[in-house]
Scaffold this active site. Structure first.
Site, PDB file in Angstrom:
ATOM      1  CG  HIS A 130      46.995  38.720  45.069  1.00 18.98           C
ATOM      2  ND1 HIS A 130      45.645  38.868  45.232  1.00 18.98           N
ATOM      3  CD2 HIS A 130      47.182  38.546  43.730  1.00 18.98           C
ATOM      4  CE1 HIS A 130      45.035  38.810  44.058  1.00 18.98           C
ATOM      5  NE2 HIS A 130      45.943  38.595  43.127  1.00 18.98           N
ATOM      6  NE  ARG A 136      46.824  32.304  39.178  1.00 20.19           N
ATOM      7  CZ  ARG A 136      45.833  33.170  39.093  1.00 20.19           C
ATOM      8  NH1 ARG A 136      44.884  33.160  39.988  1.00 20.19           N
ATOM      9  NH2 ARG A 136      45.779  34.038  38.115  1.00 20.19           N
ATOM     10  CE  LYS A 194      34.986  39.455  33.668  1.00 14.92           C
ATOM     11  NZ  LYS A 194      36.083  38.604  34.085  1.00 14.92           N
TER      12      LYS A 194
HETATM   13  P1  ADP Z   1      44.842  40.389  36.972  1.00 12.11           P
HETATM   14  O1  ADP Z   1      43.437  40.879  36.836  1.00 12.11           O
HETATM   15  O2  ADP Z   1      45.893  41.272  36.365  1.00 12.11           O
HETATM   16  O3  ADP Z   1      45.047  38.910  36.675  1.00 12.11           O
HETATM   17  P2  ADP Z   1      45.058  39.610  39.704  1.00 12.11           P
HETATM   18  O4  ADP Z   1      44.842  40.461  40.898  1.00 12.11           O
HETATM   19  O5  ADP Z   1      44.135  38.481  39.507  1.00 12.11           O
HETATM   20  O6  ADP Z   1      45.084  40.596  38.500  1.00 12.11           O
HETATM   21  O7  ADP Z   1      46.530  39.020  39.678  1.00 12.11           O
HETATM   22  C1  ADP Z   1      47.678  39.819  39.660  1.00 12.11           C
HETATM   23  C2  ADP Z   1      48.899  38.931  39.511  1.00 12.11           C
HETATM   24  O8  ADP Z   1      48.954  38.014  40.584  1.00 12.11           O
HETATM   25  C3  ADP Z   1      48.964  38.090  38.246  1.00 12.11           C
HETATM   26  O9  ADP Z   1      50.314  38.022  37.816  1.00 12.11           O
HETATM   27  C4  ADP Z   1      48.493  36.722  38.704  1.00 12.11           C
HETATM   28  O10 ADP Z   1      49.028  35.686  37.906  1.00 12.11           O
HETATM   29  C5  ADP Z   1      49.064  36.688  40.089  1.00 12.11           C
HETATM   30  N1  ADP Z   1      48.329  35.783  40.973  1.00 12.11           N
HETATM   31  C6  ADP Z   1      47.000  35.782  41.210  1.00 12.11           C
HETATM   32  N2  ADP Z   1      46.672  34.798  42.065  1.00 12.11           N
HETATM   33  C7  ADP Z   1      47.825  34.150  42.372  1.00 12.11           C
HETATM   34  C8  ADP Z   1      48.159  33.006  43.193  1.00 12.11           C
HETATM   35  N3  ADP Z   1      47.222  32.324  43.844  1.00 12.11           N
HETATM   36  N4  ADP Z   1      49.458  32.641  43.261  1.00 12.11           N
HETATM   37  C9  ADP Z   1      50.404  33.316  42.564  1.00 12.11           C
HETATM   38  N5  ADP Z   1      50.162  34.376  41.768  1.00 12.11           N
HETATM   39  C10 ADP Z   1      48.898  34.786  41.669  1.00 12.11           C
END
Ligand code: ADP
Length: 164
Positions: A17, A95, A41
């Site tokens: 992020h 990703r 969850k």
């Molecule tokens: P969600 O529950 O909406 O997937 P996340 O917090 O997991 O929320 O992710 C938010 C956004 O960040 C999504 O667009 C996800 O693809 C992106 N994201 C998560 N991890 C990574 C990473 N390691 N590299 C690039 N983008 C990421």
């Protein structure tokens, strides 16, 4: 003023992020980091702690790059929250091909609801591409070392929460 809106669970914020946020901060005048609190969850961290960690980690990054970073929570549709906060661009990270399939479908459905919010995708950087909050959460719950995957402030906060 170009305002971006980056929604996610951020449970917890990871180096993946942070990579997206840093790159987006170079482009936007203001970047809203939006913590979704509508979650099925049980979260690892409460919404308040997630917001606090994101502020600590990201506000200084924005200041360095001349981008005003604001962290909020939202419990409605992301596209509605983006509009309500004056953003015209939704930021998401990609990703792999499963992110691509899911994210493109979501962007298209969001566009169907609101044409004034455009989604732009950042391809994950090579060094952080493998990081997923869901796996970090599992590692933390099993007492593993999450330091390669999350900012240090987050690691300390999660370690402390796990010891309670
Ligand atoms: P969600 O529950 O909406 O997937 P996340 O917090 O997991 O929320 O992710 C938010 C956004 O960040 C999504 O667009 C996800 O693809 C992106 N994201 C998560 N991890 C990574 C990473 N390691 N590299 C690039 N983008 C990421």
């Amino acid at each position: 003023m170009l305002v971006g809106f980056y929604p996610g669970s951020f449970d917890p914020i990871t180096n993946g992020h942070v990579d997206i946020i840093t790159r987006a901060a170079r482009i936007f005048d203001r970047l809203i980091l939006a913590v979704g609190v509508h979650h099925g969850k049980t979260p690892l961290l409460s919404a308040d702690v997630r917001v606090e960690l994101m502020e600590e980690v990201c506000v200084p990054i924005g200041a360095d790059l001349n981008c005003e970073i604001k962290v909020i929570t939202f419990d409605n549709l992301a596209v509605e929250a983006a509009s309500a906060n004056g953003a015209t661009v939704m930021v998401r990270g990609l990703r792999d091909s499963s992110d691509f399939d899911y994210e493109v479908q979501m962007a298209q459905m969001n566009a169907g609801m609101n044409r004034d919010v455009e989604t732009i995708f950042f391809a994950a950087s090579a060094s952080t591409r493998m990081i997923a909050s869901s796996l970090v959460k599992q590692i933390a719950r099993m007492g593993g070392d999450i330091s390669p995957f999350v900012p240090d402030i987050a690691r300390r906060r999660i370690d402390a929460a796990m010891k309670r």
